[in-house]
Design a protein around this motif. Structure first.
Motif, short mmCIF file in Angstrom:
data_model
loop_
_atom_site.label_atom_id
_atom_site.label_comp_id
_atom_site.label_asym_id
_atom_site.label_seq_id
_atom_site.Cartn_x
_atom_site.Cartn_y
_atom_site.Cartn_z
N ARG A 57 0.83 -1.21 0.00
CA ARG A 57 0.00 0.00 0.00
C ARG A 57 0.87 1.26 0.00
N ARG A 58 1.94 1.27 0.79
CA ARG A 58 2.84 2.42 0.83
C ARG A 58 3.46 2.66 -0.55
N ASN A 59 3.94 1.58 -1.18
CA ASN A 59 4.55 1.70 -2.51
C ASN A 59 3.53 2.09 -3.57
N PHE A 60 2.28 1.61 -3.44
CA PHE A 60 1.25 1.95 -4.42
C PHE A 60 0.93 3.44 -4.35
N LYS A 61 0.94 4.00 -3.16
CA LYS A 61 0.72 5.45 -3.02
C LYS A 61 1.85 6.24 -3.67
N LYS A 62 3.06 5.68 -3.69
CA LYS A 62 4.20 6.34 -4.33
C LYS A 62 4.20 6.13 -5.84
#
Length: 159
Positions: A57-62
């Motif tokens: 989720r953190r990487n998808f937001k980036k």
């Protein structure tokens, strides 16, 4: 333990299923959920799955999409890995033992060909046993039960 959204148990395995973005893309096509398996359903696997969900989720937001799951391992590749790691690279193994195990692994390769490693069931192993017992040895004698048992021990150590 409190249940975590996206982490569930299926057939004894820890699975992850989460949506990244909307369920439908702007062009109208369906956006499928992200899925991944984490081994046996245990507290350690559940914790790894939770950490993985946070990272995804953190990487998808980036703007970084998760990498696809690796292709399933074929039995022929598993035989090569087993032979290399547990026989060729082990010190103290005799040349005759290495040659014998390679000969027995060829029977697995011939029977299951390009079958995925994780799809082999107990019924398939029973079919292998029957197939192997129907064959003849190098001198024309029938294959003994001890030979088939030895090959099944090798198969179980590969798992």
């Amino acid at each position: 333990m409190r249940k975590t959204p996206g982490v569930y148990e299926e057939n004894g395995y820890t699975k992850v299923r989460i949506w990244l973005g909307p369920k439908r893309n702007p062009d109208g096509s369906i956006n499928k959920p992200y899925r991944r398996s984490f081994g046996a359903y245990s507290n350690e696997s559940i914790q790894r799955a939770k950490n993985h969900i946070e990272d995804v989720r953190r990487n998808f937001k980036k703007g970084i999409k998760p990498a696809p799951e690796p292709e399933p391992l074929a039995l022929t590749i598993a035989c090569d890995i087993y032979h290399e790691r547990h026989w060729v690279k082990k010190r103290g193994r005799s040349a005759e033992g290495i040659r014998n195990i390679a000969y027995k692994l060829n029977y697995f390769r011939n029977f299951w060909k390009a079958r995925a490693w994780h799809t082999i069931l107990t019924s398939d192993v029973e079919l292998y046993m029957a197939w192997r017992k129907s064959q003849k040895g190098p001198r024309g004698e029938p294959i003994s039960d001890g030979t088939v048992d030895n090959e099944l021990n090798i198969l179980s150590s590969m798992f």
